[in-house]
Design a protein around this motif. Structure first.
Motif, mmCIF file in Angstrom:
data_model
loop_
_atom_site.group_PDB
_atom_site.id
_atom_site.type_symbol
_atom_site.label_atom_id
_atom_site.label_comp_id
_atom_site.label_asym_id
_atom_site.label_seq_id
_atom_site.Cartn_x
_atom_site.Cartn_y
_atom_site.Cartn_z
ATOM 1 N N SER A 1 11.275 -0.100 6.707
ATOM 2 C CA SER A 1 12.532 -0.836 6.882
ATOM 3 C C SER A 1 12.328 -2.342 6.941
ATOM 4 O O SER A 1 13.293 -3.098 6.849
ATOM 5 N N ASP A 2 11.092 -2.790 7.105
ATOM 6 C CA ASP A 2 10.784 -4.214 7.097
ATOM 7 C C ASP A 2 10.248 -4.680 5.743
ATOM 8 O O ASP A 2 9.822 -5.825 5.593
ATOM 9 N N GLY A 3 10.221 -3.787 4.771
ATOM 10 C CA GLY A 3 9.763 -4.155 3.436
ATOM 11 C C GLY A 3 8.267 -4.121 3.249
ATOM 12 O O GLY A 3 7.761 -4.613 2.233
ATOM 13 N N LEU A 4 7.532 -3.536 4.198
ATOM 14 C CA LEU A 4 6.081 -3.427 4.072
ATOM 15 C C LEU A 4 5.735 -2.159 3.304
ATOM 16 O O LEU A 4 6.385 -1.124 3.462
ATOM 17 N N VAL A 5 4.696 -2.242 2.484
ATOM 18 C CA VAL A 5 4.389 -1.184 1.528
ATOM 19 C C VAL A 5 3.060 -0.503 1.874
ATOM 20 O O VAL A 5 2.069 -1.169 2.171
ATOM 21 N N GLN A 6 3.041 0.807 1.787
ATOM 22 C CA GLN A 6 1.802 1.571 1.943
ATOM 23 C C GLN A 6 1.133 1.667 0.570
ATOM 24 O O GLN A 6 1.217 2.679 -0.122
ATOM 25 N N TYR A 7 0.456 0.602 0.189
ATOM 26 C CA TYR A 7 -0.109 0.530 -1.155
ATOM 27 C C TYR A 7 -1.205 1.567 -1.386
ATOM 28 O O TYR A 7 -1.299 2.130 -2.484
ATOM 29 N N ALA A 8 -2.033 1.813 -0.387
ATOM 30 C CA ALA A 8 -3.118 2.776 -0.573
ATOM 31 C C ALA A 8 -2.550 4.164 -0.867
ATOM 32 O O ALA A 8 -3.020 4.866 -1.773
ATOM 33 N N ALA A 9 -1.540 4.567 -0.108
ATOM 34 C CA ALA A 9 -0.925 5.876 -0.325
ATOM 35 C C ALA A 9 -0.202 5.918 -1.669
ATOM 36 O O ALA A 9 -0.260 6.921 -2.389
ATOM 37 N N LEU A 10 0.481 4.842 -2.013
ATOM 38 C CA LEU A 10 1.180 4.779 -3.293
ATOM 39 C C LEU A 10 0.193 4.859 -4.458
ATOM 40 O O LEU A 10 0.457 5.518 -5.473
ATOM 41 N N ALA A 11 -0.949 4.209 -4.314
ATOM 42 C CA ALA A 11 -1.954 4.225 -5.371
ATOM 43 C C ALA A 11 -2.503 5.637 -5.604
ATOM 44 O O ALA A 11 -2.838 6.005 -6.730
ATOM 45 N N ARG A 12 -2.594 6.424 -4.526
ATOM 46 C CA ARG A 12 -3.089 7.799 -4.660
ATOM 47 C C ARG A 12 -2.030 8.744 -5.228
ATOM 48 O O ARG A 12 -2.351 9.799 -5.748
ATOM 49 N N ASP A 13 -0.780 8.358 -5.112
ATOM 50 C CA ASP A 13 0.329 9.219 -5.525
ATOM 51 C C ASP A 13 1.263 8.406 -6.419
ATOM 52 O O ASP A 13 2.400 8.130 -6.083
ATOM 53 N N ARG A 14 0.748 7.998 -7.576
ATOM 54 C CA ARG A 14 1.444 7.024 -8.397
ATOM 55 C C ARG A 14 2.209 7.634 -9.561
ATOM 56 O O ARG A 14 2.780 6.893 -10.369
ATOM 57 N N ASP A 15 2.259 8.933 -9.656
ATOM 58 C CA ASP A 15 2.869 9.564 -10.820
ATOM 59 C C ASP A 15 4.325 9.163 -11.009
ATOM 60 O O ASP A 15 4.767 8.886 -12.131
ATOM 61 N N ARG A 16 5.086 9.123 -9.913
ATOM 62 C CA ARG A 16 6.506 8.774 -10.045
ATOM 63 C C ARG A 16 6.682 7.320 -10.460
ATOM 64 O O ARG A 16 7.559 7.008 -11.268
ATOM 65 N N LEU A 17 5.856 6.437 -9.909
ATOM 66 C CA LEU A 17 5.958 5.036 -10.308
ATOM 67 C C LEU A 17 5.614 4.883 -11.781
ATOM 68 O O LEU A 17 6.308 4.173 -12.520
ATOM 69 N N ASP A 18 4.554 5.538 -12.225
ATOM 70 C CA ASP A 18 4.184 5.453 -13.636
ATOM 71 C C ASP A 18 5.279 6.024 -14.529
ATOM 72 O O ASP A 18 5.571 5.479 -15.602
ATOM 73 N N ALA A 19 5.911 7.115 -14.092
ATOM 74 C CA ALA A 19 6.995 7.705 -14.880
ATOM 75 C C ALA A 19 8.176 6.750 -14.963
ATOM 76 O O ALA A 19 8.805 6.599 -16.024
ATOM 77 N N TYR A 20 8.488 6.096 -13.860
ATOM 78 C CA TYR A 20 9.603 5.144 -13.853
ATOM 79 C C TYR A 20 9.280 3.937 -14.729
ATOM 80 O O TYR A 20 10.135 3.472 -15.501
#
Length: 273
Positions: free
Chosen positions: A38-57
């Motif tokens: 809610s403060d706009g901070l990103v879990q980049y490590a977790a996103l990097a491990r689970d990036r399929d949706r971002l790549d699809a988008y």
């Protein structure tokens, strides 16, 4: 027989006249809710491990844009929502492609993340600067975008954890502006000095040349003060309205990554440019 006839009639309609389904940002909305707090901070490590949706988008963005498929964007708000989402999604992709990094400036060689690294939107290769300065700002002339596009730096206005859409765009931009104006990290009055985010210096002209005609415009105030007045805390706005002289100073910009570690606390970069 009627169904066959209906299909035949549809086939006779030129493709350019057929209604196209509006572009769906749902997959991006899901990953933002999961990996951005809610403060706009990103879990980049977790996103990097689970990036399929971002790549699809990002692949969807590469195929479709308001320029390449205007029929999928019913109005200008839908177009602008696309470009804001595209900018923010491309930043996320650029960061996790280079991760781990301490600053977004480390996402591309020689600090060229914003002006040399290219992404594809609607079949067109664009840098982040191209999207912001050659498309969003001149074509849509909407200064509130400066509180919605996010460059992955701690001094940038926070990344929203929901995707923008055309129908909710005006409300969301208004809310982003008010949140920014009420956060002392970006706007703070101290004596006769108004301390401001460096963003309001870099893009100062947008807040004077694109000033909405229905907003109050007190005389003898810097344009950015006039722009912010309706959104500031009541006490701050009242003080500014009565001040004869207002000095503006701008905060130094913190380029360290807007990252949240996996335990939920802010990750402090060891080095910051």
């Amino acid at each position: 027989m009627r169904a066959i006839f209906a299909i035949f009639l549809l086939m006779m309609v030129p493709a350019t006249l057929r209604a196209e389904r509006p572009l769906d940002h749902g997959i991006y909305d899901q990953l933002l809710q999961q990996y951005v707090d809610s403060d706009g901070l990103v879990q980049y490590a977790a996103l990097a491990r689970d990036r399929d949706r971002l790549d699809a988008y990002v692949d969807t963005l590469a195929r479709y844009s308001p320029e390449s498929h205007p029929g999928r964007f019913p109005d200008r708000n839908c177009e602008l929502a696309y470009w804001i989402n595209a900018y923010n999604a491309f930043v996320l992709k650029g960061v996790i492609d280079a991760y781990p990094i301490a600053s977004v400036k480390g996402a591309f060689v020689f600090g060229g993340f914003f002006n040399r690294q290219e992404f594809v939107a609607g079949g067109r290769s664009l840098t982040l600067n191209d999207i912001e300065n050659d498309i969003i700002r001149p074509e849509y002339r909407e200064p509130r975008i400066h509180f919605a596009v996010n460059c992955a730096a701690m001094s940038c206005p926070q990344l929203e954890n929901r995707a923008f859409t055309g129908p909710d765009l005006d409300f969301r931009l208004e809310r982003a502006l008010e949140r920014f104006a009420r956060d002392p990290k970006y706007v703070k009055l101290g004596g006769s000095i108004l301390y401001l985010s460096k963003i309001l210096d870099w893009y100062g002209g947008d807040f004077s040349t694109w000033f909405p005609p229905n907003r109050p415009n007190p005389k003898n105030k810097p344009p950015i003060v006039n722009y912010l007045l309706p959104y500031l805390p009541a006490e701050t706005a009242a003080q500014l309205a009565t001040m004869a002289v207002i000095d503006l100073e701008y905060y130094d910009y913190d380029w360290s990554l807007n990252e949240k570690n996996e335990k939920g606390s802010l990750r402090h970069a060891e080095d910051s440019p």
